[in-house]
Scaffold this active site. Structure first.
Site, PDB file in Angstrom:
ATOM      1  N   ARG A  20      25.342  27.675  39.804  1.00  0.00           N
ATOM      2  CA  ARG A  20      26.643  28.069  40.373  1.00  0.00           C
ATOM      3  C   ARG A  20      26.946  27.359  41.686  1.00  0.00           C
ATOM      4  O   ARG A  20      27.456  27.967  42.636  1.00  0.00           O
ATOM      5  CB  ARG A  20      26.685  29.589  40.627  1.00  0.00           C
ATOM      6  CG  ARG A  20      26.556  30.416  39.395  1.00  0.00           C
ATOM      7  CD  ARG A  20      27.846  30.500  38.646  1.00  0.00           C
ATOM      8  NE  ARG A  20      27.588  31.039  37.298  1.00  0.00           N
ATOM      9  CZ  ARG A  20      28.489  31.155  36.372  1.00  0.00           C
ATOM     10  NH1 ARG A  20      29.728  30.760  36.603  1.00  0.00           N
ATOM     11  NH2 ARG A  20      28.194  31.612  35.184  1.00  0.00           N
ATOM     12  N   ALA A  77      28.731  18.547  25.343  1.00  0.00           N
ATOM     13  CA  ALA A  77      28.025  19.802  25.619  1.00  0.00           C
ATOM     14  C   ALA A  77      26.655  19.756  24.957  1.00  0.00           C
ATOM     15  O   ALA A  77      26.552  19.549  23.753  1.00  0.00           O
ATOM     16  CB  ALA A  77      28.826  20.974  25.086  1.00  0.00           C
ATOM     17  N   HIS A 116      33.097  28.172  31.013  1.00  0.00           N
ATOM     18  CA  HIS A 116      33.174  26.756  31.380  1.00  0.00           C
ATOM     19  C   HIS A 116      34.366  26.091  30.684  1.00  0.00           C
ATOM     20  O   HIS A 116      35.066  25.274  31.267  1.00  0.00           O
ATOM     21  CB  HIS A 116      31.881  26.031  30.975  1.00  0.00           C
ATOM     22  CG  HIS A 116      30.894  25.932  32.093  1.00  0.00           C
ATOM     23  ND1 HIS A 116      30.946  24.940  33.037  1.00  0.00           N
ATOM     24  CD2 HIS A 116      29.825  26.692  32.419  1.00  0.00           C
ATOM     25  CE1 HIS A 116      29.956  25.100  33.902  1.00  0.00           C
ATOM     26  NE2 HIS A 116      29.258  26.150  33.560  1.00  0.00           N
ATOM     27  N   ASP A 138      26.996  17.501  30.039  1.00  0.00           N
ATOM     28  CA  ASP A 138      26.774  18.764  30.753  1.00  0.00           C
ATOM     29  C   ASP A 138      25.951  19.687  29.853  1.00  0.00           C
ATOM     30  O   ASP A 138      26.487  20.258  28.900  1.00  0.00           O
ATOM     31  CB  ASP A 138      28.134  19.364  31.104  1.00  0.00           C
ATOM     32  CG  ASP A 138      28.026  20.507  32.105  1.00  0.00           C
ATOM     33  OD1 ASP A 138      26.905  20.857  32.492  1.00  0.00           O
ATOM     34  OD2 ASP A 138      29.081  21.047  32.484  1.00  0.00           O
TER      35      ASP A 138
END
Lengths: 170, 170, 170
Positions: free
Chosen positions: B11, B33, B49, B83
């Site tokens: 975060r 992803a 997200h 990511d």
């Protein structure tokens, strides 16, 4: 005395960066290993570090008496790499020594070293995760944080290594 | 090939910063992803997200074959956001793949990409807390640290994000 | 309103640095302690902090209602040190409050403070270690990361302290 502190997380490249700093002095390279070999995993890590840094280092192994080694081996011709302080703190705790006293001793002995001495300390940053559940881990990171602060205050340079990239903190 | 590595804690805002870097290229935005959805908590994180980054991304889901996707989708018109690498490492470990080999593959495939390619990697810093008690977690952070080092060495830019604020490491 | 956020790991020297920032304002120094004393270890930590910072601080103890204290005590003559946000988040979670709402409240109340107000927040970086095994710890570091991001966005200065050495992030 010239002293450098190199901090970083696990596998951050802090040891390699420290080896480079020591090599760049052009002095005799002395590797002060604080690790005690408790198991195969540790033996494996130590062996890999040895291969990585090459053969042209004098090796001293000392798990506890850091002050004694520094006082004996620091001179104008050598640069001593202390790898690493967090293992040394672990050894002190396992041996039930007074860690605060030992830490204060190292800092004050550093200030008494001859002007020509050159020392580089490597240590793990261990305080940026979640608060550990067990008291021993909390004590350990308190000891590490306090030692880093008091050493950083007397060191000439402090570096933080991330992904092999050094940032100068001081 | 232009490659960027964006590191940060949990975060920290590293994904949002990476999304901005990709958007600023003005290219077609491709989101790679790596997450596999194991449970509701993960599904929830992925959904959040997705909402955060908006609808104008092409989505590729690939938990393991990062090299294959990069080779297939990198071109002069796209910017690919990977990511994240730490989830990819987790997937490799769960699938009992050779993580060192897969990591080396990604780095070397990156160097073979066309000159016009643009890739941005996001990854979690996981090595700045206390040494984990279990071997798998220690292996994981070793893999992450090693991958970050070798990727950082070939990337054009490396950033570290804290509290949404990026610091340039390279 | 002038607001400063000081982040750092455990025993990084973040509190001492914050105390210095507050002292340098030349204003009345107000220490807002968020800690609830659960056990002897905590009592010991709190006592040590008290000795360290000296007697010339006004002390306010408030584990939950941060917004209320800021609104009541911020004025042109005082500088308030909130130490620390991670303990405050812990208190909110233990009291089963809506943490996201309380965090958003603090940020928005900050923006409503009088122009002359001066506040310094201290908080622990807790997201740079391995992913915690338990859900509550994962939630906690998510809350901390989110709060740091949204506070950093409205603060005038953000610092990260390592080994007693401050780095300016903003």
């Amino acid at each position: 005395m010239t002293a450098v502190l190199v901090l970083g997380g696990a596998r951050s490249g802090k040891s390699q960066y420290s080896e480079r700093l020591v090599a760049e002095t052009g002095r005799r390279k002395v590797y002060l290993a604080t690790s005690e070999i408790w198991d195969d995993e540790m033996a494996d890590r130590v062996a890999k570090h040895r291969i990585q840094r090459g053969d042209d280092w004098d090796l001293i192994e000392e798990p506890l008496d850091l002050t004694g080694v520094l006082e004996k081996h620091c001179d104008a011709k050598s640069s001593i790499l202390v790898d690493c302080l967090t293992l040394w703190l672990t050894n002190l705790m396992m041996a039930e020594k007074d860690v605060n006293e030992a830490s204060a001793d190292v800092v004050s002995s550093l200030l008494r070293l001859p002007k020509e001495a050159h020392v580089c300390f490597v240590s793990n940053e261990v305080g940026q995760g979640i608060v550990p559940a067990d008291k021993m881990s909390r004590d350990f990171r308190d000891h590490a944080g306090r030692l880093h602060q008091s050493l950083a205050a007397v060191c000439d340079e402090v570096w933080f290594v991330t992904a092999g990239l050094p940032q100068k903190l001081k």
